[in-house]
Design an enzyme around this catalytic site. Structure first.
Site, mmCIF file in Angstrom:
data_model
loop_
_atom_site.group_PDB
_atom_site.id
_atom_site.type_symbol
_atom_site.label_atom_id
_atom_site.label_comp_id
_atom_site.label_asym_id
_atom_site.label_seq_id
_atom_site.Cartn_x
_atom_site.Cartn_y
_atom_site.Cartn_z
ATOM 1 N N CYS A 167 -0.543 4.262 -4.405
ATOM 2 C CA CYS A 167 -1.689 4.229 -3.499
ATOM 3 C C CYS A 167 -2.208 5.647 -3.241
ATOM 4 C CB CYS A 167 -1.325 3.500 -2.215
ATOM 5 S SG CYS A 167 -2.783 2.942 -1.294
ATOM 6 N N HIS B 170 1.255 -1.519 -3.782
ATOM 7 C CA HIS B 170 2.444 -1.442 -2.934
ATOM 8 C C HIS B 170 3.409 -2.555 -3.352
ATOM 9 C CE1 HIS B 170 0.813 1.511 -0.187
ATOM 10 N NE2 HIS B 170 -0.283 0.789 -0.047
#
Length: 672
Positions: A513, A613
Site C-alpha cells: 500500500c 493488505h
C-alpha cells in the site's frame, strides 16, 4: 441450542428380549462400537458445556469411554419401563394386554410400566429444565429416549416416532431454541484495559455455546482498518471480533471510524465511507452530534435485529464526564441498546480499586444501575492473593466481580492499534530469516505482518534504526496514513538511504500500500489530499509513479499470484491513490485480480510491491518471499487460518475458565 444424543452400544441379550430398564451387559464388541461413537463426537467439533447420561451402566460406560466419566446422571433419561415384561422374549409374553400395547404403544402402558407418552413426559421435563444459556449439551441415553427427544424438538411427528429409532451407537442432533440475551457492553476504566480482546473472547464463547453473536463499537479510533465484503471500511478490531464470532464483518459493527492524520486531526469514516477530515475540537462539539448519534443508533438496531447477542465495546474510560454530552459510544449507547454493562478494569497498571469505584460512582443513578458487574483484567501472579480484593471491590462498588482474568503470553490475537509495537522492536538473530518492518510514524494495518511474525522460520521486528535495517534479510515497507509525510521523514532520518544500501547488498525489499507507493519514482498530491507537499521523489526501486486522489478504494479481492492461473489468494485494498508505470517503462504486475485487473509491480526476485493488505496471509506469497533464504528454513510452513482459529479457541478457553459464565448468562436473561 444444539443437543447431541448418543444411543448406547449393542447389548448382550438374546434377540427379541424386552429388557427396558434392566441393567443388562454389553456385547464384547463394545470397544469397537464405542470408538466409532467417540470419533463421531469429535467430528462434530463441539465443545459440550453440559454432559448427561442415563444412570444405567450401558450408558455411563459409553460416556466414560468417550471422555466424560463425570457425566451427570439423570433418572429421566432411563429407557421405557417395561414393568412385568422386563427380560422376557416378546414372543413369549402371555399377558393379554400386549396386543393392546402393540396396537397403541404411544398411549397404552405396559403392565406395571410405562407408555411412550410417559417416556415423552419425563424426557420433556428434562429438556424443559435444561439450562439453555450454557452452550451445546451431550446426552448418553437409550433408543426410546432419543426418539422422544426428536418428538420434543419437533424433528419427528408423534405418529412417526418409532421410525426415528437410531441404531446402537447412533447419534441424533436436535435444536432447542436459545433464550434471547440482552446486548452486552464491555466498558472500560480507561484505554487499553483489554476491552477489544475480551469482546473477541465473548464472541467466540457465545458462538461455541450455540448463539449467533456479533460485535459492535459505535465509534472507533484506529489506523488499523479493514475492508468489508461490500468494499467498505471498518476498524480492524471489529473485523477480528466478527471473525471470532464466525460471521462476515459489516459496517454496522463499526459505523463510525476515526483515522488520525495528525495529533489534532482525523479522517471521519461514516458507514464505511470517508466524509472528510475533522479537528478534535470540531468533532467533539455538540453541534451535529445528533446526526451522528442517529446513524450509530440505527446501525446498532439493524445489527440487533439479526444477531443474538450483540457484544458491544465502549471506548476509553466511561468516567470522562466532561465529554458526556457528546459521547456516542459508552453509556449513552448502552442506554439506547438497553444493554447490560460490564466494567473492565486493568489491574496491571495499578489503581484498580480507585478506577473501578470511580468509574461507577461518577455515573448518574440511571447509568449506575445499568452496570451489572466488573471484570478485573491482566492479573499477574497467584489468583488466590486477590480473593480478598474481589470481596472488597464488590463491597465498595456494590456489584459482583464476574472474574479475574490472568495475563497471558501464549495466545496471539490481532491488536487494535500500534501501542504494542514498541514491544516488537527486537534485533536480528542467527538461524532465522530476519524480517524488518520499517517503523513509520503513521504506520497503518500492521496486521499485514502477523502471519510472518508467528512463522517459526522468521524473526520479525519493527525498527527505524539504520543498523538494524542493514542486518535484515527482508525489509518490508508497510502502509501509511500519511505516505508523503512518512517518506519525507525516512529521507530526513537516514532510513531511506539504509533501505537502498540494503537493497544493493542483496536484501529483499517489498512494499504494501503506502510502502508500495514509496518504492516508486515519485508521489504526487496535486489536490493536497494529504497535506501541503505537492510532490516527493520516491525511493526509485520500482518503475512506478503515484498520484494521490480524494476517492478512496476499499474492497476485498481474490487474486492469482505471479504466474499462477487460479485466483486462490485473498486480501483487501484501502488506499487513496493510483499507481502506474512511469513514461517509457512497462510494469510486470505482481498479481492478477479475479476481475482481470493487474496490481502491484515486481522488479526482480527481491523487489516488489502491492496495494493488497493481507497479501502476506497467503502461504503462496510467503513461500515466494522466503524462498531465496531456503538454507534458513528448517521449520514447517504455518497454516495461518488454522492458527487464528486455534488462538480464538484458546482465548475463549482462557476467559471461560476465569469468568463466571453462569452468572453472566443470568444477568443477560433476567428481567430488570
Amino acid at each position: 441450542m444444539k443437543v447431541y444424543l448418543v444411543r448406547h452400544t449393542s447389548v448382550d441379550v438374546a434377540p427379541g428380549t424386552c429388557y427396558g430398564q434392566t441393567d443388562v451387559p454389553l456385547r464384547a464388541s463394545f470397544q469397537e462400537e464405542a470408538e466409532a461413537c467417540k470419533k463421531a463426537l469429535q467430528d462434530t467439533g463441539m465443545r459440550f458445556s453440559r454432559i448427561y447420561t442415563s444412570p444405567l451402566s450401558r450408558c455411563t460406560r459409553l460416556a466414560a469411554y468417550c471422555g466424560f466419566p463425570e457425566a451427570e446422571r439423570d433418572e429421566r433419561l432411563k429407557e421405557m419401563n417395561m414393568g412385568e415384561w422386563e427380560m422376557q422374549r416378546f414372543e413369549e409374553i402371555t399377558d393379554p394386554r400386549i396386543q393392546e400395547w402393540y396396537d397403541d404403544y404411544l398411549r397404552v402402558r405396559t403392565t406395571g410400566g410405562e407408555s411412550f407418552m410417559d417416556v415423552l413426559a419425563r424426557v420433556s421435563d428434562f429438556f424443559d429444565h435444561l439450562d439453555r444459556t450454557s452452550g451445546p449439551a451431550l446426552v448418553f441415553a437409550h433408543g426410546g429416549v432419543l426418539v422422544a427427544a426428536q418428538v420434543y424438538a419437533g424433528k419427528v411427528k408423534l405418529e412417526d416416532a418409532m421410525k426415528a429409532l437410531p441404531p446402537y451407537g447412533g447419534m441424533v442432533e436436535i435444536d432447542l431454541p436459545l433464550p434471547r440475551l440482552h446486548p452486552l457492553m464491555l466498558a472500560g476504566t480507561g484505554s487499553d484495559v483489554g476491552k477489544s480482546v475480551l469482546a473477541a473472547a465473548l464472541c467466540r464463547i457465545f458462538l461455541q455455546d450455540g448463539y449467533h453473536p456479533a460485535p459492535f463499537k459505535a465509534q472507533n479510533m484506529a489506523l488499523n482498518s479493514y475492508a468489508t465484503p461490500e468494499g467498505l471500511e471498518i476498524g480492524r478490531a471489529q473485523a477480528v471480533q466478527a471473525e471470532a464470532a464466525g460471521v462476515p464483518c459489516h459496517t454496522d459493527m463499526n459505523p463510525l471510524l476515526l483515522k488520525p492524520t495528525s495529533d489534532h486531526t482525523s479522517q471521519v469514516v461514516l458507514n464505511g465511507k470517508p466524509i472528510g477530515n475533522r479537528s478534535a475540537y470540531a468533532y467533539f462539539r455538540t453541534e451535529g452530534r445528533d446526526e451522528l448519534r442517529r446513524e450509530v443508533n440505527q446501525a446498532f438496531d439493524r445489527l440487533a435485529a439479526r444477531y443474538n447477542p450483540v457484544v458491544m465495546e465502549g471506548a476509553g474510560s466511561i468516567s470522562e464526564i466532561n465529554l458526556k454530552d457528546t459521547d456516542l459510544v459508552n453509556l449513552p449507547m448502552a442506554r439506547h441498546a438497553h444493554a447490560d454493562v460490564i466494567l473492565v478494569a486493568d489491574i496491571d497498571r495499578g489503581g484498580v480499586f480507585a478506577s473501578a469505584y470511580g468509574s461507577v460512582a461518577l455515573q448518574t443513578p440511571e447509568d449506575r444501575k445499568r452496570i451489572k458487574g466488573i471484570i478485573v483484567n491482566k492479573f499477574r501472579g497467584d489468583l488466590r492473593l486477590f480473593e480478598s480484593g474481589v470481596k472488597m471491590m464488590e463491597e465498595i462498588c456494590g456489584i459482583p466481580v464476574l472474574g479475574v482474568i490472568p495475563y497471558y503470553h501464549d495466545i496471539y490475537i490481532e491488536e487494535e492499534d500500534s501501542v504494542e509495537l514498541s514491544l516488537k522492536q527486537r534485533k536480528a538473530v542467527q538461524g532465522k530469516v530476519n524480517v524488518a518492518v520499517v517503523l513509520l510514524r503513521h504506520l497503518s494495518n500492521f496486521t499485514d505482518f502477523n502471519m510472518l511474525e508467528h512463522d517459526e522460520r522468521v524473526n520479525l521486528y519493527y525498527t527505524n534504526n539504520v543498523d538494524d535495517l542493514m542486518k535484515a534479510d527482508i525489509i518490508l515497507l508497510p502502509g501509511s496514513k500519511s505516505t508523503i509525510d512518512d517518506l519525507y521523514e525516512l529521507r530526513r532520518n537516514g532510513v531511506a538511504q539504509a533501505i537502498l544500501q540494503a537493497r544493493r547488498n542483496g536484501a529483499t525489499v517489498m512494499g504494501i500500500c503506502g510502502g508500495y507507493q514509496m518504492m516508486g519514482q515519485r508521489i504526487a498530491d496535486p489536490d493536497g489530499v494529504e497535506g501541503s507537499i505537492s510532490q516527493m521523489p520516491g525511493l526509485g526501486l520500482l518503475p512506478t509513479e503515484t498520484v494521490i486522489e480524494g476517492e478512496k478504494v476499499t474492497r476485498q479481492v481474490r487474486f492469482a499470484f505471479l504466474s499462477s492461473e487460479e485466483p486462490n489468494c485473498t486480501g483487501y485494498e484501502i488506499h487513496m491513490g493510483r499507481t502506474s508505470a512511469v513514461e517509457g517503462e512497462t510494469l510486470t504486475p505482481l498479481v492478477r485480480l479475479e476481475n482481470g485487473e493487474m496490481d502491484g509491480c515486481v522488479a526482480d526476485r527481491k523487489c516488489a510491491g502491492s496495494y493488497i493488505h493481507g497479501i502476506l496471509d497467503n502461504p503462496e506469497v510467503i513461500e515466494w518471499l522466503l524462498d531465496p533464504y531456503a538454507e534458513k528454513l528448517e521449520q514447517p510452513q504455518l497454516d495461518y487460518a488454522a492458527f487464528k482459529e486455534e488462538q480464538y479457541n484458546k482465548l475463549a478457553d482462557h476467559v471461560r475458565k476465569h469468568l463466571n459464565m453462569p452468572l453472566l448468562y443470568q444477568i443477560l436473561t433476567q428481567n430488570d
